[in-house]
Design a protein around this motif. Sequence first.
Motif, PDB file in Angstrom:
ATOM      1  N   ILE A  19       0.854  -1.196   0.069  1.00 60.76           N
ATOM      2  CA  ILE A  19      -0.073   0.050   0.038  1.00 60.76           C
ATOM      3  C   ILE A  19       0.898   1.242  -0.046  1.00 60.76           C
ATOM      4  CG2 ILE A  19      -1.709   1.280   1.503  1.00 60.76           C
ATOM      5  CD1 ILE A  19      -2.925  -1.439   1.952  1.00 60.76           C
ATOM      6  N   PHE A  20       1.816   1.386   0.859  1.00 63.78           N
ATOM      7  CA  PHE A  20       2.723   2.376   0.825  1.00 63.78           C
ATOM      8  C   PHE A  20       3.400   2.583  -0.312  1.00 63.78           C
ATOM      9  CE2 PHE A  20       5.475   5.604   2.551  1.00 63.78           C
ATOM     10  CZ  PHE A  20       6.914   5.341   2.115  1.00 63.78           C
ATOM     11  N   ALA A  47       3.098   5.945  -3.086  1.00 64.07           N
ATOM     12  CA  ALA A  47       4.057   6.616  -3.288  1.00 64.07           C
ATOM     13  C   ALA A  47       4.174   6.713  -5.048  1.00 64.07           C
ATOM     14  CB  ALA A  47       5.516   6.085  -2.924  1.00 64.07           C
ATOM     15  N   VAL A  48       3.833   5.648  -5.631  1.00 67.98           N
ATOM     16  CA  VAL A  48       3.798   5.718  -7.118  1.00 67.98           C
ATOM     17  C   VAL A  48       2.598   6.530  -7.533  1.00 67.98           C
ATOM     18  CG1 VAL A  48       3.193   4.176  -9.192  1.00 67.98           C
ATOM     19  CG2 VAL A  48       5.008   3.299  -7.323  1.00 67.98           C
ATOM     20  N   LEU A  49       1.708   6.429  -6.839  1.00 68.73           N
ATOM     21  CA  LEU A  49       0.483   7.286  -7.290  1.00 68.73           C
ATOM     22  C   LEU A  49       0.736   8.862  -7.164  1.00 68.73           C
ATOM     23  CD1 LEU A  49      -2.560   7.534  -8.052  1.00 68.73           C
ATOM     24  CD2 LEU A  49      -3.145   7.270  -5.701  1.00 68.73           C
ATOM     25  N   ILE A  50       1.297   9.088  -6.102  1.00 73.19           N
ATOM     26  CA  ILE A  50       1.520  10.581  -5.860  1.00 73.19           C
ATOM     27  C   ILE A  50       2.645  11.129  -6.626  1.00 73.19           C
ATOM     28  CG2 ILE A  50       2.909  11.929  -4.085  1.00 73.19           C
ATOM     29  CD1 ILE A  50       1.489  10.508  -1.864  1.00 73.19           C
ATOM     30  N   SER A  99       3.058   9.883  -9.734  1.00 75.10           N
ATOM     31  CA  SER A  99       2.597  10.028 -11.109  1.00 75.10           C
ATOM     32  C   SER A  99       1.801  11.431 -11.238  1.00 75.10           C
ATOM     33  CB  SER A  99       1.686   8.840 -11.222  1.00 75.10           C
ATOM     34  OG  SER A  99       2.313   7.722 -11.255  1.00 75.10           O
ATOM     35  N   VAL A 100       0.901  11.658 -10.161  1.00 73.31           N
ATOM     36  CA  VAL A 100       0.144  12.776 -10.233  1.00 73.31           C
ATOM     37  C   VAL A 100       1.101  14.293 -10.093  1.00 73.31           C
ATOM     38  CG1 VAL A 100      -1.357  14.313  -8.761  1.00 73.31           C
ATOM     39  CG2 VAL A 100      -1.882  11.707  -8.931  1.00 73.31           C
ATOM     40  N   PHE A 101       2.209  14.224  -9.644  1.00 69.96           N
ATOM     41  CA  PHE A 101       3.004  15.155  -9.629  1.00 69.96           C
ATOM     42  C   PHE A 101       3.752  15.409 -11.053  1.00 69.96           C
ATOM     43  CE2 PHE A 101       6.073  18.399  -8.308  1.00 69.96           C
ATOM     44  CZ  PHE A 101       7.224  17.959  -9.057  1.00 69.96           C
ATOM     45  N   LEU A 102       4.091  14.148 -11.613  1.00 72.22           N
ATOM     46  CA  LEU A 102       4.637  14.069 -13.203  1.00 72.22           C
ATOM     47  C   LEU A 102       3.566  14.694 -14.164  1.00 72.22           C
ATOM     48  CD1 LEU A 102       7.074  13.524 -14.596  1.00 72.22           C
ATOM     49  CD2 LEU A 102       6.124  11.070 -14.911  1.00 72.22           C
ATOM     50  N   ILE A 103       2.419  14.273 -14.037  1.00 70.99           N
ATOM     51  CA  ILE A 103       1.551  14.562 -14.900  1.00 70.99           C
ATOM     52  C   ILE A 103       1.029  16.258 -14.632  1.00 70.99           C
ATOM     53  CG2 ILE A 103      -1.141  14.600 -15.347  1.00 70.99           C
ATOM     54  CD1 ILE A 103      -0.910  11.540 -14.616  1.00 70.99           C
ATOM     55  N   TYR A 104       0.761  16.558 -13.564  1.00 73.68           N
ATOM     56  CA  TYR A 104       0.903  18.302 -13.157  1.00 73.68           C
ATOM     57  C   TYR A 104       1.755  19.018 -13.760  1.00 73.68           C
ATOM     58  CZ  TYR A 104       0.881  22.527 -10.852  1.00 73.68           C
ATOM     59  OH  TYR A 104       0.665  23.940 -10.622  1.00 73.68           O
ATOM     60  N   LYS A 105       3.212  18.429 -13.708  1.00 74.64           N
ATOM     61  CA  LYS A 105       4.369  18.957 -14.514  1.00 74.64           C
ATOM     62  C   LYS A 105       4.147  19.375 -15.793  1.00 74.64           C
ATOM     63  CE  LYS A 105       8.005  20.790 -12.351  1.00 74.64           C
ATOM     64  NZ  LYS A 105       8.216  22.166 -12.224  1.00 74.64           N
ATOM     65  N   ILE A 106       3.951  18.149 -16.553  1.00 73.14           N
ATOM     66  CA  ILE A 106       3.824  17.963 -17.924  1.00 73.14           C
ATOM     67  C   ILE A 106       2.646  18.995 -18.321  1.00 73.14           C
ATOM     68  CG2 ILE A 106       3.052  16.830 -19.732  1.00 73.14           C
ATOM     69  CD1 ILE A 106       4.565  14.388 -18.409  1.00 73.14           C
TER      70      ILE A 106
END
Length: 146
Positions: free
Chosen positions: A7-8, A12-15, A17-24
């Motif tokens: 779960i951890f 972490a992967v989800l967070i 991924s969201v950060f990377l998508i936001y940057k793009i």
Amino acid sequence: MKKKWYIFIALAVLIFSVFLIYKIVSNKGDGKVAFDIVKEDKIPKKIEEILPKYQKEERALACKIDDKIYIIVTRGEKNTDGYDVNIQTIEKKKNNDKLNLTVYAEYKDPKVDEIVPQVITYPTAVVLTKLEELPEKIDLKTNYIE
């Protein structure tokens, strides 16, 4: 215990991924433009034909030849030799789906006590970019070097 680690890691992967998508998404294609300097003897014939219209002006412009985008910086007419221009970086920025560029160029002038030929010159720099579309607007930012 193993479930907590899974779960951890998944969280972490989800967070990330969201950060990377936001940057793009937030960059919208902003950033530096890759380019290659075109030597004087390799300037396409079409550019050579249109240059006389713009050489007397100090400006940056773009043209598309055979699906390739070229950026040209001209310094205007100079009464002596010893003037030069080099394109250092090109930055792109998307604004309402329109491409805007800022071209950063270095200008070099002859030294005050330097002996130079008294000839009319038109310092010009030409680069071939990796862009796929012509820009809507180009801003020229200059920096004089010694």
